[in-house]
Scaffold this active site. Structure first.
Site, PDB file in Angstrom:
ATOM      1  N   SER A 141      54.899 -27.458 -14.976  1.00 64.45           N
ATOM      2  CA  SER A 141      55.874 -26.679 -15.539  1.00 64.45           C
ATOM      3  C   SER A 141      55.552 -25.340 -14.939  1.00 64.45           C
ATOM      4  O   SER A 141      54.392 -24.759 -14.100  1.00 64.45           O
ATOM      5  CB  SER A 141      55.472 -26.508 -17.052  1.00 64.45           C
ATOM      6  OG  SER A 141      56.115 -25.371 -17.408  1.00 64.45           O
ATOM      7  N   TYR A 165      49.612 -23.637 -24.351  1.00 63.39           N
ATOM      8  CA  TYR A 165      50.243 -24.444 -23.719  1.00 63.39           C
ATOM      9  C   TYR A 165      50.378 -24.277 -21.985  1.00 63.39           C
ATOM     10  O   TYR A 165      50.414 -25.229 -21.446  1.00 63.39           O
ATOM     11  CB  TYR A 165      52.001 -24.267 -24.121  1.00 63.39           C
ATOM     12  CG  TYR A 165      52.964 -25.070 -23.307  1.00 63.39           C
ATOM     13  CD1 TYR A 165      53.124 -26.528 -23.391  1.00 63.39           C
ATOM     14  CD2 TYR A 165      53.709 -24.357 -22.190  1.00 63.39           C
ATOM     15  CE1 TYR A 165      53.771 -27.224 -22.580  1.00 63.39           C
ATOM     16  CE2 TYR A 165      54.570 -25.375 -21.292  1.00 63.39           C
ATOM     17  CZ  TYR A 165      54.598 -26.645 -21.789  1.00 63.39           C
ATOM     18  OH  TYR A 165      55.396 -27.574 -20.890  1.00 63.39           O
TER      19      TYR A 165
END
Length: 340
Positions: A141, A165
């Site tokens: 990501s 995250y």
């Protein structure tokens, strides 16, 4: 909108994927549903790893669940993964399974770290023990880069996640690189911006949440102050990019261990994305700005020059084209499923 290919290129694509045994983890997620659709259209033999039953997911609603093999289990279960990889003689793996909601990660970091980090090493170790596996595409990501002063992020930007995250993605990305460097595993890594598109049922995300609110005649909610800048990437572009990367990895072993940013390379604030949605729907509703977001990166966008140069990749959709398709999907979805 279809990518234009020459007849020869089209035949090569179909030849590569025809009857190819492919495993997708996270198949009931946003990207998973569209990747399954595209792989089936290319003739692949698709196996979907499914942990939870999600009846409203694109995989189920599209009817594609009935066209794939389903393996019910957890990506952190090594014996289960080894059995699936072996019994279905999987050649290509797309690892998408993850806990992807930043707010959930901040509230419950242990579950996020367990799924995103342990799930990655468990999958890769299982692939290492499965000789039929030829390509593995790992979903990292843009959040793996953390909060950097130098923008846009390119693939040389350090992986420095600081929030739960972001850290989970930094770690998973580095673990994937470790399996290449140490064991020669045929892995390539994607780093994409914020996916959006039909099938995202996490209503706390800005695109589906805004569309649902506006179609219901309600004010859309912006949790931040609206100035956060993100890189919004349409999910069908993502599915096409993942398949292209697997094809290129099969043709060129030098791509092992390489990471690629995929992006339209637009800087878009939350207020701007909400404004575009309102304009495309034709609504004058004003958003509700709560300014209560915490533990999130304020400014991110990606440089995709490496993917353009090494993979001959280009996005298929502009931001407005992707948003129009997304609004249309949710319009149909909400008409047919009022409980949503």
């Amino acid at each position: 909108m279809e990518l234009e290919r020459s007849p020869v290129e089209g035949l090569e694509l179909m030849s590569f994927w025809a009857d190819r045994p492919v495993l997708i983890t996270g198949a009931t997620g946003l990207l998973g549903g569209w990747l399954v659709r595209r792989l089936l259209a290319a003739g692949a033999s698709v196996v979907c790893l499914v942990r939870d039953w999600v009846p409203q997911s694109e995989l189920v609603r599209s009817g594609n669940l009935e066209r794939v093999q389903v393996a019910r289990g957890d990506v952190c279960d090594a014996s289960f993964l080894e059995r699936v990889l072996g019994e279905y003689e999987i050649n290509t793996v797309f690892h998408l399974a993850a806990q992807t909601i930043v707010a959930i990660a901040n509230r419950n970091p242990i579950a996020t770290l367990d799924s995103n980090i342990r799930g990655t090493w468990t999958l890769l170790e299982s692939c290492r023990r499965s000789p039929a596996v030829r390509q593995i595409v790992i979903a990292s990501s843009d959040k793996a880069y953390g909060d950097q002063e130098r923008l846009p992020y390119d693939e040389s930007t350090p992986l420095e996640g600081r929030h739960p995250y972001d850290v989970s993605k930094s770690c998973a990305d580095l673990i994937a690189q470790m399996y290449v460097r140490t064991y020669g595993l045929p892995v390539a890594i994607t780093r994409c911006g914020n996916f959006y598109g039909g099938g995202d049922l996490n209503w706390s995300r800005i695109v589906p949440g805004t569309i649902r609110s506006v179609l219901h005649g309600q004010r859309p909610v912006i949790r931040s102050d609206g100035s956060y800048i993100r890189d919004y990437f349409y999910v069908e572009d993502g599915a096409a990019a993942y398949m292209l990367l697997a094809e290129k990895l099969a043709a060129n072993s030098d791509l092992r261990g390489e990471a690629f940013n995929f992006s339209n390379e637009n800087q878009t604030t939350v207020l701007e994305i909400v404004g575009r949605i309102l304009c495309l729907i034709g609504s004058s509703i004003e958003p509700e700005i709560r300014n209560e977001a915490a533990g999130e990166i304020r400014h991110q966008y990606l440089n995709a020059a490496k993917a353009r140069r090494m993979l001959q990749w280009a996005p298929l959709f502009t931001l407005d084209e992707g948003l129009r398709a997304t609004i249309s999907w949710y319009g149909d979805f909400l008409r047919n499923d009022p409980a949503a």
